[in-house]
Scaffold this active site. Structure first.
Site, PDB file in Angstrom:
ATOM      1  N   HIS A   1     -16.317  22.899 -38.017  1.00  0.00           N
ATOM      2  CA  HIS A   1     -15.439  23.989 -38.444  1.00  0.00           C
ATOM      3  C   HIS A   1     -14.811  23.631 -39.785  1.00  0.00           C
ATOM      4  O   HIS A   1     -14.433  22.485 -40.023  1.00  0.00           O
ATOM      5  CB  HIS A   1     -14.336  24.218 -37.404  1.00  0.00           C
ATOM      6  CG  HIS A   1     -14.825  24.879 -36.157  1.00  0.00           C
ATOM      7  ND1 HIS A   1     -14.418  24.484 -34.903  1.00  0.00           N
ATOM      8  CD2 HIS A   1     -15.692  25.920 -35.978  1.00  0.00           C
ATOM      9  CE1 HIS A   1     -15.010  25.258 -33.998  1.00  0.00           C
ATOM     10  NE2 HIS A   1     -15.785  26.128 -34.623  1.00  0.00           N
TER      11      HIS A   1
ATOM     12  N   GLU B   1     -22.829  29.384 -34.683  1.00  0.00           N
ATOM     13  CA  GLU B   1     -23.186  28.398 -33.650  1.00  0.00           C
ATOM     14  C   GLU B   1     -24.404  27.565 -34.062  1.00  0.00           C
ATOM     15  O   GLU B   1     -24.465  26.370 -33.779  1.00  0.00           O
ATOM     16  CB  GLU B   1     -23.449  29.090 -32.305  1.00  0.00           C
ATOM     17  CG  GLU B   1     -22.265  29.887 -31.734  1.00  0.00           C
ATOM     18  CD  GLU B   1     -20.991  29.082 -31.557  1.00  0.00           C
ATOM     19  OE1 GLU B   1     -21.043  27.831 -31.559  1.00  0.00           O
ATOM     20  OE2 GLU B   1     -19.907  29.698 -31.429  1.00  0.00           O
TER      21      GLU B   1
END
Lengths: 397, 112
Positions: free
Chosen positions: A228, A219
């Site tokens: 991602h 995170e």
């Protein structure tokens, strides 16, 4: 549409919904423009037209807000569990984690020390001594991703100034969610990272297979602008993470995949599923790449420059001397001769399109394409403004 | 926003409520959902959601690039034989059809 203090408020009452609509529109316009600027800078770092000014390690002050329901004492994670999380971050962002040795041979040269460390704040926003941990009781059963945990009035905890502290909220998240983040460029009052209490740190209530502290690593990767690794394109191969040295892959990997796992014609080595920005279990992820480290640098010298202790944004010299800990990145720089760059005019521009930098007054940025990029960005922002104006005026009620 | 679809035809399968994807229970053809309040096992993959409101509002919650859920609002209407039509009048997504395979107190199985 800000209202000048010199003018009385209009007599006609504007309906609240319309005001909210306008505010959101403005917020989202600002956000989109911010994102465009952030993305533009990241691209400059990736192509080598800019490079990190910083060689030294940067320490980011962290405040952990433990938001807990007294009916569930385990949510009130102990200090030791908090410290165990900070320890993991300090290993992962320095490539000092023991499991980095498991990176497949082919990718070992890409492993990056991001030169970022984290320390619990020792002074609160008012300058008073602090442990860097706040504990707030809540009556909520749990929180979702709508940011209610980030405000006292919705049963959470207000952030500390997010340009000075990385805010980490720890709480019961609903839906089996491990955590969520906010990219740079978003609203300051919700800036930070939220982590499920049982996926936080390595001790106390941290539960397998998410007890390696890697949810926070992932995170905070987003918080530092990493995407991602599969490019968020639902299994397609059309989008990637905008980092050159991570292979394009179809979709997320979960659990503990076996190497190699080939998708998107990325053989023979396949997906870099051991990267922190995939979705594998904690013990299966253990690396950032040089390209990702550059993207984090771009963020820290751009949108999050307030965290850089001695930043010299915009005064980067032509990139040459590689950071002490790293060799030149294959992705960005061509095989750069290891010559000290003293002759600015004659030095070959690394990887940049061969634009003659001759008389371009680029404000010391050392990249000739700067003006045209600014122009392009301005055009983008202008068209955003025009679009938005069209929406506002076309929304007439 | 007042699109006012009528729900004519057979009685709709009672799908009203807010559901989250329990992907561990999917089969090759069926997606399994559980009520939002269900105590899911933690998973790194983010669970998408579907919400069918009694007034015909449909909310799809899609996992985003920062691991949050992003809402896309539309309309739902029963179309008989366990089928549900989902539309997005504001053009935010393509319309699609859901077939309800089974529905119990704490589970909704669908194909689409």
């Amino acid at each position: 549409m800000t209202q000048s203090a010199n003018f009385p408020a209009p007599a006609r009452d504007i309906c609240g919904t319309m005001l909210v609509h306008r505010r959101l529109l403005n917020d989202s316009m600002t956000y989109r423009a911010q994102r465009a600027r952030i993305e533009n800078r990241a691209l400059q770092y990736e192509t080598g037209r800019r490079s990190a000014v910083r060689n030294e390690v940067l320490t980011i002050p962290v405040v952990v807000h433990v938001v807990h329901n007294p009916a569930h004492p385990e949510q009130n994670v102990g200090d030791a569990q908090v410290h165990s999380q900070i320890d993991v971050l300090n290993r992962d962002f320095r490539a000092a984690n023991a499991d980095v040795s498991q990176v497949p041979e082919v990718w070992r040269p890409l492993v990056a020390d991001a030169r970022i460390e984290f320390a619990l704040a020792t002074r609160d926003p008012l300058g008073n001594p602090t442990e860097g941990i706040t504990r707030i009781e809540t009556d909520r059963d749990g929180f979702d991703t709508s940011d209610t945990v980030k405000a006292a009035e919705t049963g959470g905890a207000d952030p500390w100034p997010s340009d000075q502290f990385l805010n980490l909220w720890v709480c019961q998240l609903q839906g089996g969610l491990l955590g969520y983040a906010q990219f740079p460029g978003g609203p300051p009052q919700t800036d930070g990272v939220v982590i499920l209490h049982t996926a936080f740190g390595t001790t106390g209530c941290a539960a397998s297979p998410f007890d390696g502290g890697r949810t926070a690593t992932h995170e905070i990767g987003h918080w530092l602008d990493l995407l991602h690794i599969w490019g968020d394109d639902d299994g397609a191969c059309s989008n990637d993470d905008r980092v050159g040295d991570t292979p394009n892959q179809a979709s997320s990997n979960t659990g503990k995949p076996a190497f190699p796992h080939v998708t998107c014609d990325n053989g023979p080595n396949g997906d870099m599923f051991m990267n922190y920005m995939d979705y594998v279990d904690d013990e299966a992820m253990f690396m950032f790449t040089r390209g990702q480290s550059e993207r984090m640098d771009a963020c820290l010298e751009g949108a999050r420059a307030s965290f850089v202790v001695a930043h010299q944004v915009g005064t980067a010299k032509a990139p040459a001397a590689a950071p002490a800990a790293e060799a030149p990145s294959e992705a960005a720089a061509p095989a750069a001769p290891s010559v000290p760059p003293q002759a600015p005019a004659a030095a070959p521009a690394p990887a940049a399109p061969a634009a003659a930098p001759a008389a371009a007054a680029t404000g010391g940025n050392g990249h000739a394409a700067h003006d045209s990029e600014v122009e392009r960005l301005l055009r983008e922002v202008l068209s955003e403004v025009q679009d938005a104006l069209g929406i506002v005026t076309g929304d007439g009620r | 926003m007042s699109q006012g679809e009528s729900t004519v035809g057979a009685a709709p399968p009672d799908v009203t409520g807010s559901w989250l994807h329990s992907f561990e229970e999917d089969t090759g053809t069926t997606e399994v959902y559980r009520p939002s309040a269900y105590r899911f096992r933690p998973a790194r993959r983010v669970r998408g959601g579907l919400e069918f409101r009694p007034d015909g509002t449909f909310v799809e919650r899609r996992p985003g690039p920062d691991d949050r859920l992003y809402e896309v609002q539309g309309r739902w209407a029963a179309q008989g034989a366990g089928r549900i039509g989902v539309t997005f009048p504001q053009g935010r997504a393509a319309p699609y059809e859901i077939t309800v395979v089974s529905r119990t107190q704490d589970m909704l199985a669908i194909t689409r």
